[in-house]
Every structure is written in structure tokens, then in C-alpha cells.
Design an enzyme around this catalytic site. Structure first.
Site, PDB file in Angstrom:
ATOM      1  N   LYS A   1      -1.810 -17.943 -37.265  1.00  0.00           N
ATOM      2  CA  LYS A   1      -2.608 -16.729 -37.069  1.00  0.00           C
ATOM      3  C   LYS A   1      -1.704 -15.505 -36.996  1.00  0.00           C
ATOM      4  O   LYS A   1      -0.717 -15.502 -36.252  1.00  0.00           O
ATOM      5  CB  LYS A   1      -3.410 -16.833 -35.772  1.00  0.00           C
TER       6      LYS A   1
ATOM      7  N   HIS B   1       1.466 -10.948 -33.417  1.00  0.00           N
ATOM      8  CA  HIS B   1       0.671  -9.727 -33.381  1.00  0.00           C
ATOM      9  C   HIS B   1       1.563  -8.505 -33.523  1.00  0.00           C
ATOM     10  O   HIS B   1       2.646  -8.444 -32.954  1.00  0.00           O
ATOM     11  CB  HIS B   1      -0.101  -9.618 -32.054  1.00  0.00           C
TER      12      HIS B   1
END
Length: 303
Positions: free
Chosen positions: A223, A196
Site C-alpha cells: 500500500k 505514506h
């Protein structure tokens, strides 16, 4: 789009009690549809159970993301208050097994809803509430993995896992990431490797390299989530996700956060994303869309 690997056909636990043919979650029933994941960030047992039940009751959600970093933060806060000691992250990090046990004791309240569970310990490094160091992060998750696996031989009423499918989020930047991926998979738990950036959007080259590193580390899903500052950033994220979907052998998930990145949450599957995150109540990241609204659009697009 490759399908999220930890969907299960016995997702509706309450229906499973009454029927030998349990209902599938929407994405499990329709491989064209991206999975919808909704986070739970409550720390009290009854509230966790209430929120998970409400998520299951929508009939539109495929996976509950159980954010355990708020649990870790709450346990740490209580311990520091009770001890009347100086509250520091380092003092809390001395007993990772106690933190893991607090998580395991809450697991039945999550699994009672019957949906697959993605367990996420989001660190302060990546925008989460758990201010834990590298070693504690690894030890907490390693102990949780072992605790779930040890229940395999217990009678069903004693199991924290209640027969549902578990998956684990592993932050690929953590020093123990590869070890955790191997430990989880050895016990039949799928791994979503994550990265992230809440400050901006990585370059296309960097995002591609991150996706590749996740696949090379053995993750089941790769991800990334980025914060855009322009429409071009959103396009870069979607492009990197599409290229990773084409070249890697595992499902990928690319998210552009905030209001500006909402296209990635609505039509991400067109660019290869296997899932999208929605909210029911409190959001866990900027730009999440209410689950009823997002499910309605996805029904129209991929139904």
C-alpha cells in the site's frame, strides 16, 4: 485486481451466532468489488465498541482499520500527566510492553463487531499520532502479535481476538519492518506493508520501487498513499499502481489523498487497487469519502 487476502466469510459475527452459514462481507461475496475499509480512532473502550458496531451495521464495510496510534498517544499522555514529569516521547518509549498491553486490553471491543480487523500503528514519521522511535515501534507490534497468537489455546470467551481475522499494517520504512512481517505471518496474521507521503507525490520510479520492496520483503499487500498537488500526480499514482498490479504477485493498493485524489478512492480498482478507505464520522486521512456515499458508487461500478 487481486483480492484483499484477509477478508473472511464469517464477517457478520452477530449473524454467526444465529446461523451456521454466516453472511460474507460485500467484497468476499464479490471478487470484482474492491474491499471497503473504515478506520476507528477512538481511545475509550465503549466508544471503540460503539463505532465498530456502527461500521458493521452499515452492511457495506469489509474491514475495520483499528488505528492504535491514538491509543498509544493517549496512554503516553496519561502516564506523563500522572507522573508529573516532563512529557517527552522518550520517557514514554521506555515501556513498550505496557503500551502493547493497553492495546491488547482494548481488542475485544474491536472484534465484537465481527469484521476483519487491520491493526495500524501509524507513526509520526508517516503522519500518525504515535511519536515513537524505531525500536519502540517494533517492540510494541511484536508484543501485540505475540499477545494475539497466545490466545489460540484459550476458551472462546477469554479470547481478545473473538475468532475474527486479524491483519497488521507495517510501515516499510521502519528498521524492523522485515522482522515484523515475518513474525506476523508466522502466527497467521496477514501484513499490509505501507508507505505514506503527506507532503507530495513520489516519482513514478520511486513508487514502483516501493511497491517492489514491499513484495520483496514478503508483505501480503503493498500500500502507498501520496498527496497530490496536480491532476498529473494523481495519474502518476494510478499508473504506478496499475504497473505494480501487473508485475507483482501480491495485491496492491494505491491512494491519492485529498479532494484532488478522490478518483483513486472511487475507481482505484480499475487500476488494480484491492481496497479503498472510507469514513464513518472522523476521517483518518485527507479525502476519505463517507462510507454510504462510496458504497453506493462502488455498488453501481462493481456490483
Amino acid at each position: 485486481m487481486k483480492q484483499l487476502p484477509f477478508l473472511n466469510d464469517a464477517a457478520d459475527h452477530r449473524a454467526a451466532v444465529d446461523s451456521s452459514t454466516p453472511a460474507a462481507t460485500p467484497a468476499a461475496a464479490n471478487p470484482r468489488r474492491p474491499a471497503i475499509i473504515v478506520p476507528v480512532q477512538a481511545t475509550a473502550a465503549e466508544e471503540i465498541a460503539r463505532q465498530c458496531g456502527a461500521i458493521a451495521d452499515t452492511g457495506a464495510v469489509d474491514v475495520i482499520e483499528w488505528r492504535i496510534d491514538p491509543v498509544i498517544a493517549a496512554v503516553t499522555s496519561v502516564r506523563n500527566t500522572d507522573s508529573n514529569a516532563a512529557a517527552t516521547a522518550d520517557s514514554a518509549e521506555m515501556e513498550p510492553r505496557d503500551l502493547a498491553e493497553a492495546v491488547l486490553n482494548l481488542a475485544p471491543y474491536v472484534t465484537a463487531a465481527g469484521l476483519p480487523v487491520l491493526m495500524t500503528l501509524r507513526t509520526g514519521f508517516e503522519g500518525g499520532q504515535a511519536e515513537v522511535g524505531e525500536d519502540v515501534y517494533t517492540e510494541v507490534l511484536r508484543t501485540v502479535i505475540s499477545g494475539l497468537a497466545e490466545e489460540a489455546g484459550l476458551p472462546e470467551p477469554a479470547k481478545r481476538s473473538a475468532g475474527v481475522t486479524w491483519a497488521l499494517d507495517v510501515e516499510i520504512e521502519r528498521s524492523g519492518a522485515t522482522e515484523l512481517i515475518e513474525a506476523a505471518q508466522d502466527r497467521g496474521i496477514s501484513v499490509v506493508a505501507s508507505h505514506h507521503n503527506f507532503a507530495g507525490t513520489d516519482s513514478a520510479e520511486a513508487m514502483g520501487a516501493t511497491f517492489t520492496a514491499m513484495a520483496d520483503a514478503g508483505a501480503d499487500v503493498a500500500k502507498i498513499a501520496m498527496m497530490p498537488t496536480s491532476g498529473a500526480d494523481v495519474a502518476e499514482l494510478l499508473g504506478a499502481t496499475a504497473r505494480a498490479e501487473e508485475t507483482l504477485g501480491i495485491p496492491v493498493l494505491g491512494i491519492s489523498m485529498g479532494q484532488l485524489g478522490r478518483a483513486s478512492r472511487i475507481m482505484g480498482a480499475d487500476f488494480g487497487s484491492c481496497a479503498t478507505f472510507a469514513q464513518l464520522g472522523e476521517s483518518s486521512a485527507p479525502g476519505q469519502i463517507a462510507v454510504a456515499d462510496l458504497a453506493g458508487v462502488i455498488d453501481e461500478l462493481y456490483g
